[in-house]
Design an enzyme around this catalytic site. Structure first.
Site, PDB file in Angstrom:
ATOM      1  N   ASP A 100       0.638 -17.525 -67.255  1.00  0.00           N
ATOM      2  CA  ASP A 100      -0.782 -17.836 -67.022  1.00  0.00           C
ATOM      3  C   ASP A 100      -0.891 -19.220 -66.393  1.00  0.00           C
ATOM      4  OD1 ASP A 100      -3.484 -18.405 -67.119  1.00  0.00           O
ATOM      5  OD2 ASP A 100      -3.728 -17.934 -69.247  1.00  0.00           O
ATOM      6  N   SER A 122     -10.710 -17.483 -72.452  1.00  0.00           N
ATOM      7  CA  SER A 122     -10.495 -18.620 -71.568  1.00  0.00           C
ATOM      8  C   SER A 122     -11.216 -19.859 -72.109  1.00  0.00           C
ATOM      9  CB  SER A 122     -10.944 -18.262 -70.149  1.00  0.00           C
ATOM     10  OG  SER A 122     -10.565 -19.241 -69.218  1.00  0.00           O
ATOM     11  N   HIS A 163      -3.788 -14.540 -66.480  1.00  0.00           N
ATOM     12  CA  HIS A 163      -4.976 -15.082 -67.142  1.00  0.00           C
ATOM     13  C   HIS A 163      -6.029 -13.989 -67.258  1.00  0.00           C
ATOM     14  CE1 HIS A 163      -7.561 -18.322 -68.542  1.00  0.00           C
ATOM     15  NE2 HIS A 163      -8.514 -17.891 -67.738  1.00  0.00           N
TER      16      HIS A 163
END
Length: 407
Positions: free
Chosen positions: A342, A216, A371
């Site tokens: 996502d 991320s 995600h």
């Protein structure tokens, strides 16, 4: 592997042998359930379970991945009862098993007087690499508010343990329980702390092959670092999961009503809580009353992050934080995994064309996975598609990395 033909035949045989009471009695309900189940499985196999898209301009890198990382070409079967992106994102932290490890914590000082917390898993019982000086090492970068205790980090440590590798988790300033010594935290664009960590680890084990994995925001930070440094890095390769490629597009997606309710507001409050914990250090420079009024990550970044790192505006910060603009400057092998569903990194923002112009970069794009989700299996506690790809890539690189000849 699922087979539509075999599944349909088995269901037909089952119906013929078990449901013999016509349109009445218990057979009707059973027939209905089996019929709906068969229709759902047919839909799943035809529309949900798909092979990922592999984007790799470098022939050597593509061949390397296809030979040593079967996950990049195998069909990805998302958990059949939880394949939608937001559901996968929300449920993974609750479903996934969290391995337990005893880290060795280390604080290193920074040039500005701050400190960074590193959690080491040295794997000293490794029989595959008993010599600590040459044991392959992976630096792990968690997400926006993540630490070494996140399930996805623990899973990567677990995979590394089985392979005999060492892991070092880079905790951003102020998020892992340590004190904030200076009025500075972290952001996706400023790579000074990461660079300090990489060279610190390298200085301790200069003979150990070194790579990094970012998740991320940790992936954004790692990509921005690689874009800045080119070949001037001790890292030999990197793997990235669910990076936000274009910060403004990520912010736009997260500000849609449902996404704001499920993710944005919660993450904003987590960021505010971290700031509030260090209020005595930060309030001397920042207007924390405005920071605490933020309702979105973008508002938080506007009042806090962009100000802290000296950007004229939030737009300037977000442009500098977006790895899509630096991908062309990456000069070591990098594998990036993203899902098209996502909400943190929308599919249309994935820089496919830029990746096609850099032989050092490969993208693996799944239709589903959310995600940092990528759940697979009926009850996906132990391993996800993301974990499999991580294990295959790091093992392939440490054992066969010489096969890649970047240009």
């Amino acid at each position: 592997m699922f087979s539509l033909q075999v599944l349909t035949r088995e269901l037909s045989v089952y119906l013929e042998s078990q449901v013999r009471v016509g349109l009445f009695g218990s057979g009707v309900g059973l027939s209905l359930v089996l019929g709906v189940s068969a229709a759902y499985v047919c839909y799943y196999l035809s529309s949900i379970a798909k092979k990922p898209r592999l984007v790799a301009a470098g022939e050597a890198f593509r061949t390397f991945l296809e030979q040593h990382c079967p996950a990049v070409t195998d069909t990805y079967y998302p958990t059949i009862w939880c394949w939608e992106g937001r559901a996968q994102t929300l449920l993974r932290p609750f479903i996934a098993y969290k391995p337990s490890f005893q880290y060795t914590n280390e604080h290193i000082k920074t040039a500005d007087g701050g400190q960074i917390s590193l959690d080491w898993f040295n794997n000293d019982v490794s029989t595959l690499y008993p010599d600590a000086s040459t044991r392959p090492t992976i630096i792990l970068l968690p997400g926006l508010t993540g630490t070494s205790r996140e399930s996805y980090i623990l899973h990567m440590v677990q995979q590394s343990k089985t392979l005999g590798y060492r892991c070092v988790v880079f905790n951003n300033r102020g998020v892992a329980g340590e004190d904030l010594l200076t009025p500075r935290t972290y952001c996706a664009s400023n790579t000074e702390d990461l660079e300090a960590v990489i060279y610190h680890v390298y200085s301790i084990y200069p003979s150990a092959p070194l790579m990094a994995a970012g998740v991320s925001m940790g992936g954004m930070l790692l990509l921005n670092y690689l874009g800045h440094t080119g070949k001037e890095t001790p890292l030999k390769a990197a793997i990235i999961f669910s990076a936000g490629w274009n910060a403004p597009e990520s912010a736009n997606s997260l500000e849609k009503p449902v996404n704001w309710l499920l993710f944005n507001y919660y993450l904003t409050t987590c960021l505010q809580s971290s700031v509030n914990r260090h209020r005595h250090v930060l309030e001397k420079i920042f207007n924390l009353d405005l920071v605490m009024k933020a309702k979105t990550i973008r508002e938080f970044d506007k009042e806090f992050t962009s100000v802290m790192f000296g950007y004229p505006s939030i737009e300037d910060y977000y442009k500098d934080a977006s790895p899509c603009y630096k991908l062309k400057s990456v000069e070591i092998p990098v594998l990036c995994l993203n899902a098209l569903d996502d909400v943190f990194s929308p599919g249309h923002a994935i820089p496919i064309e830029s990746a096609k112009q850099n032989p050092n970069v490969a993208l693996v794009i799944t239709s589903f996975g959310g995600h940092i989700g990528f759940l697979e299996g009926i009850w996906p506690r132990q391993c996800t598609y993301m974990d499999r790809l991580f294990k295959q890539f790091v093992q392939a690189f440490f054992e066969h990395g010489s096969e890649i000849h970047s240009t």
